[in-house]
Enzyme design. Structure first.
Site, PDB file in Angstrom:
ATOM      1  N   HIS A  17       0.745   2.565  -2.579  1.00 10.91           N
ATOM      2  CA  HIS A  17      -0.763   2.109  -3.147  1.00 10.91           C
ATOM      3  C   HIS A  17      -0.654   1.220  -3.824  1.00 10.91           C
ATOM      4  O   HIS A  17      -1.672   1.314  -4.612  1.00 10.91           O
ATOM      5  CB  HIS A  17      -1.196   3.299  -4.274  1.00 10.91           C
ATOM      6  CG  HIS A  17      -2.214   3.760  -4.672  1.00 10.91           C
ATOM      7  ND1 HIS A  17      -3.248   2.906  -5.444  1.00 10.91           N
ATOM      8  CD2 HIS A  17      -2.969   5.203  -4.160  1.00 10.91           C
ATOM      9  CE1 HIS A  17      -4.263   3.675  -5.431  1.00 10.91           C
ATOM     10  NE2 HIS A  17      -4.217   4.391  -4.238  1.00 10.91           N
ATOM     11  N   GLU A  70      -3.709   1.371   2.181  1.00  8.40           N
ATOM     12  CA  GLU A  70      -2.537   3.303   2.939  1.00  8.40           C
ATOM     13  C   GLU A  70      -2.346   3.006   3.690  1.00  8.40           C
ATOM     14  O   GLU A  70      -2.909   4.216   3.947  1.00  8.40           O
ATOM     15  CB  GLU A  70      -2.827   3.635   1.626  1.00  8.40           C
ATOM     16  CG  GLU A  70      -3.984   3.830  -0.421  1.00  8.40           C
ATOM     17  CD  GLU A  70      -4.426   5.221  -0.608  1.00  8.40           C
ATOM     18  OE1 GLU A  70      -3.743   5.947  -0.553  1.00  8.40           O
ATOM     19  OE2 GLU A  70      -5.664   4.479  -0.373  1.00  8.40           O
TER      20      GLU A  70
END
Ligand SMILES: *[C@@H]1O[C@H](CO)[C@@H](O)[C@H](O)[C@H]1NC(C)=O
Ligand SMILES: *[C@@H]1O[C@H](CO)[C@@H](O)[C@H](O)[C@H]1NC(C)=O
Ligand SMILES: *[C@@H]1O[C@H](CO)[C@@H](O)[C@H](O)[C@H]1NC(C)=O
Ligand SMILES: *[C@@H]1O[C@H](CO)[C@@H](O)[C@H](O)[C@H]1NC(C)=O
Ligand SMILES: *[C@@H]1O[C@H](CO)[C@@H](O)[C@H](O)[C@H]1NC(C)=O
Ligand SMILES: *[C@@H]1O[C@H](CO)[C@@H](O)[C@H](O)[C@H]1NC(C)=O
Ligand SMILES: *[C@@H]1O[C@H](CO)[C@@H](O)[C@H](O)[C@H]1NC(C)=O
Ligand SMILES: *[C@@H]1O[C@H](CO)[C@@H](O)[C@H](O)[C@H]1NC(C)=O
Length: 390
Positions: free
Chosen positions: A191, A350
């Protein structure tokens, strides 16, 4: 498949490697360095997070192009924007904080939208915990975590290894996870928040002028106002605001289009979307040589990242939630401008699978989301390849 004997052998091998180079400890800020030609990164055990990534811009100056804090201690403050870590054991949102496996309903701890859903594995998800360093060499670091049975409400123990390796101009990620005792959902990602100018562009502290391309993503997951998938798969029609596939486009290109209002949830203008990666249409493929699933570049720094991955979805968030209170690092920014991240000052990218597929059985992705002692190991691989224009 992963017997305790194999696991302890793995760990022992890794520890032996670490022991052979005790000089590779943390720096004064609690960070661990790995590097190769043209690339240098700093990592911390908290969340197995990347905290700094240095790449030279076209002016020859090294830029720190990811968000993070100046030291490892600062990550454990009140603010937790999931900076650069591995959210787990189930990234993104779980509808109504529940799921069913083999007819049994499980409830996990909610932590978002007045407790209507679970985000990134719950209030004590993996990126709120210290991983263990099992290996660290000059160009690679491996973190591990043991997530106990019942933690956050998830069934069964999960053991995971996260390995980051630098090769020339490339950051490689490999994540494996084993469900050792019971069937459980697993979906992981990295992330990481990016600003390819290192916030040093004198003209703008924002990332709206970054160019983004998703060559395989003609579709995206349909969601409700709090970004929970509603089961639909939507078309990213050519020239629509979500069309990043027909041609590269700046993140901010369509920001005045009315269609962009609410595109990242109720009252949110911009992007926070799960785009599908459709590669099988061209026959069997090897993710390493079918081209990047995503590219991001900045004309100002000249830095471009091409992302290669084995994953079949890609989330992009344009940082609409930033409000100027998250500090940038001392390695970033320009004199005379507030040293905080402004709204749209970054882009989160992501690599992952289709979000909340555990609650959409008709998508038939169970084998990529539910793992147990008798199933194959969960794996995720990605290569972030950097280049700099002249
Ligand atoms: C870590 O960084 C924070 C925020 O910049 C600062 O307040 C704190 O004093 C630093 N701690 C250490 C040990 O350097
Ligand atoms: C949400 O979960 C709760 C607790 O398990 C349950 O009572 C409720 O029916 C669920 N709501 C929906 C809409 O599925
Ligand atoms: C969440 O749940 C509460 C209580 O169940 C409800 O009132 C609220 O509208 C829900 N949605 C959001 C976005 O908070
Ligand atoms: C993580 O490790 C640091 C350094 O040892 C420690 O100060 C901190 O309390 C640990 N945090 C958690 C959540 O275990
Ligand atoms: C340990 O460090 C030395 C000197 O930096 C390096 O040459 C060697 O390759 C390292 N060993 C390992 C296992 O990384
Ligand atoms: C955005 O990029 C263009 C070149 O592609 C440049 O002319 C313009 O000045 C940039 N705008 C900002 C605010 O940086
Ligand atoms: C988005 O921007 C592209 C490129 O400038 C343009 O062709 C397209 O019409 C725009 N779409 C909308 C919905 O404004
Ligand atoms: C959206 O914005 C409107 C107008 O400002 C406000 O009335 C409403 O409560 C907001 N809704 C949410 C879910 O934040």
């Amino acid at each position: 498949m992963w017997t305790p004997a194999i696991l302890s052998l793995l760990a022992a091998t890794a520890f032996a490697q670490y022991g052979s180079n005790s000089t590779l400890g943390p720096d004064a800020d609690g960070k661990y360095e790995i590097k190769a030609d043209g690339i240098r990164g700093l990592f911390i055990p908290y969340g197995a997070s990347i905290s700094n990534l240095f790449i030279k811009g076209k002016d020859g100056v090294e830029r720190d192009i990811v968000l993070g804090f100046d030291n490892a201690t600062a990550y454990e403050g009140e603010v937790h924007p999931h900076l650069g870590g591995v959210p787990g054991r189930y990234a993104n949102r779980i509808k109504n904080s529940s799921f069913v496996i083999d007819g049994v309903k499980y409830n996990v701890l909610p932590n978002e939208n007045n407790n209507n859903d679970t985000l990134h594995g719950g209030p004590n998800g993996w990126d709120y915990r210290n991983f263990t360093i099992v290996s660290h060499t000059t160009d690679s670091i491996t973190f591990s975590i043991v997530d106990p049975d019942g933690e956050q409400g998830f069934p069964g123990e999960v053991i995971s290894y996260v390995t980051y390796t630098m090769t020339p101009n490339t950051w490689k990620i490999k994540i494996v996870a084993m469900a050792t005792t019971k069937k459980t959902p697993i979906m992981l990602t990295s992330h990481t928040y990016w600003n390819l100018d290192g916030f040093a562009n004198p003209e703008t502290p924002l990332a709206l002028n970054h160019t983004f391309h998703l060559p395989y993503s003609g579709q995206r997951v349909g969601v409700d106002g709090i970004l929970i998938p509603d089961g639909t798969i939507l078309p990213n029609e050519k020239y629509s605001v979500n069309d990043f596939w027909s041609a590269p486009k700046k993140i901010g290109t369509n920001f005045t289009a009315p269609e962009l209002e609410g595109n990242c949830g109720t009252n949110c203008t911009g992007y926070d979307n799960c785009y599908l990666v459709n590669r099988a249409q061209n026959g069997p493929y090897d993710w390493r040589n079918t081209g990047p699933v995503a590219s991001l570049s900045s004309d100002w720094s000249g830095i471009k990242v091409d992302i290669y991955s084995d994953q079949e979805a890609f989330q992009m968030y344009s940082c609409g939630g930033q409000k100027g209170d998250l500090p940038i690092k001392s390695t970033q920014g320009v004199q005379g401008r507030p040293a905080f991240v402004q709204q749209y000052g970054c882009v989160v990218m992501e690599v992952q699978d289709w979000i909340d597929a555990i609650n959409q059985p008709e998508w038939q992705r169970e084998k990529k989301h539910i793992f147990g002692p008798n199933s194959p190991t969960y794996t995720l691989e990605a290569d972030y390849v950097f280049s700099t224009s002249k």
